[in-house]
Write a protein that holds these residues in place. Structure first.
Motif, PDB file in Angstrom:
ATOM      1  N   VAL A  44      42.706 -35.982   3.451  1.00 62.62           N
ATOM      2  CA  VAL A  44      41.369 -35.737   4.005  1.00 62.62           C
ATOM      3  C   VAL A  44      40.510 -37.000   3.897  1.00 62.62           C
ATOM      4  N   LEU A  47      41.301 -38.947   6.807  1.00 66.24           N
ATOM      5  CA  LEU A  47      40.660 -38.376   8.006  1.00 66.24           C
ATOM      6  C   LEU A  47      39.173 -38.736   8.069  1.00 66.24           C
ATOM      7  N   SER A  48      38.515 -38.726   6.916  1.00 71.21           N
ATOM      8  CA  SER A  48      37.088 -39.075   6.880  1.00 71.21           C
ATOM      9  C   SER A  48      36.908 -40.509   7.357  1.00 71.21           C
ATOM     10  N   PHE A  54      35.627 -43.686  14.192  1.00 74.46           N
ATOM     11  CA  PHE A  54      35.395 -43.140  15.537  1.00 74.46           C
ATOM     12  C   PHE A  54      33.901 -43.228  15.864  1.00 74.46           C
ATOM     13  N   SER A  55      33.075 -42.845  14.888  1.00 75.12           N
ATOM     14  CA  SER A  55      31.619 -42.915  15.083  1.00 75.12           C
ATOM     15  C   SER A  55      31.175 -44.338  15.359  1.00 75.12           C
ATOM     16  N   LEU A  61      39.608 -41.585  20.697  1.00 77.44           N
ATOM     17  CA  LEU A  61      40.140 -40.228  20.681  1.00 77.44           C
ATOM     18  C   LEU A  61      41.649 -40.175  20.381  1.00 77.44           C
ATOM     19  N   MET A  65      43.561 -38.077  17.445  1.00 81.15           N
ATOM     20  CA  MET A  65      44.629 -37.098  17.716  1.00 81.15           C
ATOM     21  C   MET A  65      45.880 -37.415  16.885  1.00 81.15           C
ATOM     22  N   LYS A 109      39.625 -25.438   9.024  1.00 85.13           N
ATOM     23  CA  LYS A 109      39.785 -23.966   9.104  1.00 85.13           C
ATOM     24  C   LYS A 109      41.144 -23.544   8.546  1.00 85.13           C
ATOM     25  N   LEU A 111      42.885 -25.121   6.372  1.00 85.63           N
ATOM     26  CA  LEU A 111      42.860 -25.335   4.918  1.00 85.63           C
ATOM     27  C   LEU A 111      42.154 -24.172   4.213  1.00 85.63           C
ATOM     28  N   VAL A 149      33.971 -18.137  10.066  1.00 86.55           N
ATOM     29  CA  VAL A 149      33.780 -18.829  11.347  1.00 86.55           C
ATOM     30  C   VAL A 149      33.560 -20.319  11.108  1.00 86.55           C
ATOM     31  N   SER A 150      34.473 -21.108  11.658  1.00 88.08           N
ATOM     32  CA  SER A 150      34.408 -22.558  11.479  1.00 88.08           C
ATOM     33  C   SER A 150      33.873 -23.210  12.748  1.00 88.08           C
ATOM     34  N   LEU A 153      31.462 -29.089  15.563  1.00 79.40           N
ATOM     35  CA  LEU A 153      30.610 -29.859  16.471  1.00 79.40           C
ATOM     36  C   LEU A 153      29.189 -29.309  16.437  1.00 79.40           C
ATOM     37  N   THR A 154      28.222 -30.179  16.490  1.00 84.04           N
ATOM     38  CA  THR A 154      26.835 -29.705  16.521  1.00 84.04           C
ATOM     39  C   THR A 154      26.620 -28.825  17.762  1.00 84.04           C
ATOM     40  N   GLY A 181      31.326 -22.361   7.947  1.00 84.80           N
ATOM     41  CA  GLY A 181      31.546 -23.693   7.402  1.00 84.80           C
ATOM     42  C   GLY A 181      31.945 -24.647   8.498  1.00 84.80           C
ATOM     43  N   SER A 199      30.063 -22.430   2.785  1.00 85.40           N
ATOM     44  CA  SER A 199      30.728 -23.272   1.798  1.00 85.40           C
ATOM     45  C   SER A 199      31.056 -24.602   2.442  1.00 85.40           C
TER      46      SER A 199
HETATM   47 CO1  B1M Z   1      36.688 -34.531  16.522  1.00 82.82          CO
HETATM   48  N1  B1M Z   1      34.813 -34.813  16.024  1.00 82.82           N
HETATM   49  N2  B1M Z   1      36.177 -34.382  18.320  1.00 82.82           N
HETATM   50  N3  B1M Z   1      38.582 -34.342  16.769  1.00 82.82           N
HETATM   51  N4  B1M Z   1      36.956 -34.993  14.637  1.00 82.82           N
HETATM   52  C1  B1M Z   1      34.514 -34.886  14.522  1.00 82.82           C
HETATM   53  C2  B1M Z   1      34.164 -33.505  13.987  1.00 82.82           C
HETATM   54  C3  B1M Z   1      33.296 -35.900  14.509  1.00 82.82           C
HETATM   55  C4  B1M Z   1      32.349 -35.716  13.320  1.00 82.82           C
HETATM   56  C5  B1M Z   1      33.828 -37.345  14.603  1.00 82.82           C
HETATM   57  C6  B1M Z   1      32.726 -38.363  14.600  1.00 82.82           C
HETATM   58  O1  B1M Z   1      32.070 -38.564  15.594  1.00 82.82           O
HETATM   59  N5  B1M Z   1      32.495 -39.003  13.477  1.00 82.82           N
HETATM   60  C7  B1M Z   1      32.625 -35.576  15.899  1.00 82.82           C
HETATM   61  C8  B1M Z   1      31.581 -34.452  15.887  1.00 82.82           C
HETATM   62  C9  B1M Z   1      30.158 -34.970  16.049  1.00 82.82           C
HETATM   63  C10 B1M Z   1      29.227 -33.823  16.006  1.00 82.82           C
HETATM   64  O2  B1M Z   1      29.200 -32.971  16.835  1.00 82.82           O
HETATM   65  N6  B1M Z   1      28.420 -33.805  14.959  1.00 82.82           N
HETATM   66  C11 B1M Z   1      33.843 -35.209  16.732  1.00 82.82           C
HETATM   67  C12 B1M Z   1      33.879 -35.254  18.151  1.00 82.82           C
HETATM   68  C13 B1M Z   1      32.656 -35.854  18.835  1.00 82.82           C
HETATM   69  C14 B1M Z   1      34.977 -34.795  18.890  1.00 82.82           C
HETATM   70  C15 B1M Z   1      35.120 -34.743  20.423  1.00 82.82           C
HETATM   71  C16 B1M Z   1      33.870 -34.245  21.181  1.00 82.82           C
HETATM   72  C17 B1M Z   1      35.547 -36.149  20.875  1.00 82.82           C
HETATM   73  C18 B1M Z   1      35.641 -36.359  22.369  1.00 82.82           C
HETATM   74  O3  B1M Z   1      36.350 -35.659  23.042  1.00 82.82           O
HETATM   75  N7  B1M Z   1      34.876 -37.325  22.830  1.00 82.82           N
HETATM   76  C19 B1M Z   1      36.322 -33.781  20.611  1.00 82.82           C
HETATM   77  C20 B1M Z   1      35.865 -32.304  20.726  1.00 82.82           C
HETATM   78  C21 B1M Z   1      37.004 -31.407  21.060  1.00 82.82           C
HETATM   79  C22 B1M Z   1      36.596 -29.944  20.961  1.00 82.82           C
HETATM   80  O4  B1M Z   1      36.654 -29.374  19.895  1.00 82.82           O
HETATM   81  N8  B1M Z   1      36.162 -29.358  22.055  1.00 82.82           N
HETATM   82  C23 B1M Z   1      37.044 -33.989  19.315  1.00 82.82           C
HETATM   83  C24 B1M Z   1      38.425 -33.851  19.183  1.00 82.82           C
HETATM   84  C25 B1M Z   1      39.127 -34.068  18.009  1.00 82.82           C
HETATM   85  C26 B1M Z   1      40.647 -34.049  17.918  1.00 82.82           C
HETATM   86  C27 B1M Z   1      41.288 -32.985  18.812  1.00 82.82           C
HETATM   87  C28 B1M Z   1      41.169 -35.412  18.320  1.00 82.82           C
HETATM   88  C29 B1M Z   1      40.872 -33.887  16.377  1.00 82.82           C
HETATM   89  C30 B1M Z   1      41.050 -32.401  15.914  1.00 82.82           C
HETATM   90  C31 B1M Z   1      42.524 -32.016  15.882  1.00 82.82           C
HETATM   91  C32 B1M Z   1      42.770 -30.723  15.192  1.00 82.82           C
HETATM   92  O5  B1M Z   1      41.975 -30.163  14.451  1.00 82.82           O
HETATM   93  N9  B1M Z   1      43.963 -30.223  15.466  1.00 82.82           N
HETATM   94  C33 B1M Z   1      39.548 -34.393  15.824  1.00 82.82           C
HETATM   95  C34 B1M Z   1      39.370 -34.812  14.473  1.00 82.82           C
HETATM   96  C35 B1M Z   1      40.632 -34.920  13.626  1.00 82.82           C
HETATM   97  C36 B1M Z   1      38.089 -35.113  13.947  1.00 82.82           C
HETATM   98  C37 B1M Z   1      37.743 -35.665  12.544  1.00 82.82           C
HETATM   99  C38 B1M Z   1      38.160 -37.131  12.502  1.00 82.82           C
HETATM  100  C39 B1M Z   1      38.350 -34.956  11.348  1.00 82.82           C
HETATM  101  C40 B1M Z   1      38.072 -33.455  11.292  1.00 82.82           C
HETATM  102  C41 B1M Z   1      38.896 -32.873  10.176  1.00 82.82           C
HETATM  103  O6  B1M Z   1      39.932 -32.281  10.399  1.00 82.82           O
HETATM  104  N10 B1M Z   1      38.461 -33.142   8.911  1.00 82.82           N
HETATM  105  C42 B1M Z   1      36.165 -35.435  12.505  1.00 82.82           C
HETATM  106  C43 B1M Z   1      35.430 -36.473  11.670  1.00 82.82           C
HETATM  107  C44 B1M Z   1      35.138 -35.955  10.266  1.00 82.82           C
HETATM  108  O7  B1M Z   1      35.019 -34.779  10.029  1.00 82.82           O
HETATM  109  N11 B1M Z   1      34.966 -36.856   9.360  1.00 82.82           N
HETATM  110  C45 B1M Z   1      35.839 -35.234  13.939  1.00 82.82           C
HETATM  111  C46 B1M Z   1      39.202 -32.755   7.713  1.00 82.82           C
HETATM  112  C47 B1M Z   1      38.898 -31.302   7.363  1.00 82.82           C
HETATM  113  C48 B1M Z   1      39.659 -30.911   6.098  1.00 82.82           C
HETATM  114  O8  B1M Z   1      37.527 -31.235   7.129  1.00 82.82           O
HETATM  115  O9  B1M Z   1      37.149 -29.849   9.207  1.00 82.82           O
HETATM  116  O10 B1M Z   1      35.189 -30.675   7.793  1.00 82.82           O
HETATM  117  P1  B1M Z   1      36.580 -30.189   7.871  1.00 82.82           P
HETATM  118  O11 B1M Z   1      36.739 -28.886   6.991  1.00 82.82           O
HETATM  119  C49 B1M Z   1      36.291 -28.807   5.649  1.00 82.82           C
HETATM  120  C50 B1M Z   1      34.843 -28.328   5.518  1.00 82.82           C
HETATM  121  O12 B1M Z   1      34.039 -28.623   6.638  1.00 82.82           O
HETATM  122  C51 B1M Z   1      34.969 -26.885   5.218  1.00 82.82           C
HETATM  123  O13 B1M Z   1      36.169 -26.818   4.454  1.00 82.82           O
HETATM  124  C52 B1M Z   1      37.120 -27.706   5.008  1.00 82.82           C
HETATM  125  C53 B1M Z   1      38.048 -28.141   3.936  1.00 82.82           C
HETATM  126  O14 B1M Z   1      37.387 -28.813   2.887  1.00 82.82           O
HETATM  127  N12 B1M Z   1      35.105 -25.896   6.288  1.00 82.82           N
HETATM  128  C54 B1M Z   1      34.820 -24.591   6.046  1.00 82.82           C
HETATM  129  C55 B1M Z   1      35.570 -26.001   7.552  1.00 82.82           C
HETATM  130  N13 B1M Z   1      35.578 -24.818   8.138  1.00 82.82           N
HETATM  131  C56 B1M Z   1      35.129 -23.921   7.244  1.00 82.82           C
HETATM  132  C57 B1M Z   1      34.942 -22.552   7.334  1.00 82.82           C
HETATM  133  C58 B1M Z   1      34.440 -21.877   6.210  1.00 82.82           C
HETATM  134  C59 B1M Z   1      34.124 -22.557   5.047  1.00 82.82           C
HETATM  135  C60 B1M Z   1      34.311 -23.919   4.929  1.00 82.82           C
HETATM  136  O15 B1M Z   1      34.238 -20.573   6.192  1.00 82.82           O
HETATM  137  C61 B1M Z   1      34.707 -19.814   7.274  1.00 82.82           C
END
Ligand code: B1M
Length: 223
Positions: A44, A47-48, A54-55, A61, A65, A109, A111, A149-150, A153-154, A181, A199
């Motif tokens: 993770v 990934l961060s 990416f930002s 992209l 992926m 989700k 995880l 519900v995960s 994206l904003t 989350g 959470s």
């Molecule tokens: Co995208 N993406 N992504 N992405 N991606 C982010 C989220 C982003 C922050 C990257 C960035 O700009 N720095 C940004 C969002 C900006 C925003 O809206 N604030 C972003 C963007 C912009 C996009 C696209 C729009 C890019 C584009 O197309 N131009 C696009 C959108 C696609 C869509 O969904 N419609 C997109 C696509 C993708 C990929 C497909 C390439 C890929 C996802 C692949 C996949 O999941 N199979 C991807 C990835 C990998 C990321 C980053 C790099 C990593 C996300 C991740 O898996 N983190 C992400 C940047 C980042 O987060 N640093 C980014 C690891 C994971 C363990 O953490 O998901 O946060 P997280 O989950 C945590 C907690 O949040 C929490 O617990 C988890 C474990 O600790 N949690 C919950 C999550 N769900 C929970 C539910 C709960 C409780 C806790 O209760 C139900």
């Protein structure tokens, strides 16, 4: 003491190298590393870094992926380890979980689902891009105690509000609790939409779900 291995895990994600990700995960299992440490401090963390690049416009992209694909390869190795470490036998509650409509991020989700499952919850994972109706249907079908519900994206966070409202309109609230989350989600947002809890990570989600099952949780508390 596992610093070198953790660094290799991070590198495997940043490089999008799924073979290296799976191999380092296998090594972690062989060395008896806690799978949660491997996930959080290794993969993770990688990934961060990818997200930050990416930002900043230093990664694109396809890089995200590949990173996600490598992460899944590592998780495939570590998931059975997580399950094996669970001592829990009794079902602590039934959870339906998914990522909101329009959002395909699944790693966090997955995880959360895995940790809940490893902690004794019966988990029904609806996958990604899940419409509100599907959450409602599944909550009924599985007699869910909790709907998770995960949203990553904003722009898709509003889907969480739609699920809370949809469940209420279907007459399932407050019996069915809702937890939310995802990276952009906050406790304030959870409170605003009337969710029962928020959470910031997977372990917190387990603690939160456990407290909700015990009936001892205040609304929208951090897990
Ligand atoms: Co995208 N993406 N992504 N992405 N991606 C982010 C989220 C982003 C922050 C990257 C960035 O700009 N720095 C940004 C969002 C900006 C925003 O809206 N604030 C972003 C963007 C912009 C996009 C696209 C729009 C890019 C584009 O197309 N131009 C696009 C959108 C696609 C869509 O969904 N419609 C997109 C696509 C993708 C990929 C497909 C390439 C890929 C996802 C692949 C996949 O999941 N199979 C991807 C990835 C990998 C990321 C980053 C790099 C990593 C996300 C991740 O898996 N983190 C992400 C940047 C980042 O987060 N640093 C980014 C690891 C994971 C363990 O953490 O998901 O946060 P997280 O989950 C945590 C907690 O949040 C929490 O617990 C988890 C474990 O600790 N949690 C919950 C999550 N769900 C929970 C539910 C709960 C409780 C806790 O209760 C139900």
């Amino acid at each position: 003491m596992h610093e070198e291995l953790l660094a290799a895990m991070r590198a495997s994600i940043v490089d999008g190298d799924q073979d290296a990700a799976a191999e380092t995960a296998r090594q972690a299992v062989a060395e008896g590393m806690d799978p949660l440490v491997a996930i959080d401090d290794g993969y993770v963390s990688g990934l961060s870094h990818v997200g930050a690049c990416f930002s900043a416009g230093d990664m694109f992209l396809p890089d995200m992926m590949l990173a996600a694909r490598a992460m899944k390869a590592a998780m495939a190795v570590l998931e059975p380890e997580l399950a094996a470490r669970s001592a829990q036998r009794r079902v602590r509650g039934r959870v339906v979980i998914g990522t909101v409509k329009g959002d395909i991020h699944e790693i966090g989700k997955n995880l959360v689902g895995m940790m809940l499952s490893a902690s004794g919850f019966e988990v029904h994972d609806l996958g990604v891009d899940v419409p509100v109706d599907r959450f409602i249907e599944a909550a009924r079908e599985h007699r869910a105690d909790i709907v998770g519900v995960s949203a990553l994206l904003t722009t898709t966070m509003t889907g969480q509000r739609a699920v809370v409202e949809g469940l209420a309109a279907a007459g399932l609230r407050p019996g069915v609790k809702v937890i939310v989350g995802g990276a952009p989600v906050t406790r304030a947002w959870a409170a605003e939409i009337g969710a029962d809890g928020y959470s910031e990570d997977a372990m917190g989600a387990v603690a939160l779900a456990t407290r909700l099952m015990d009936g001892a949780d205040a609304p929208a508390s951090v897990g």
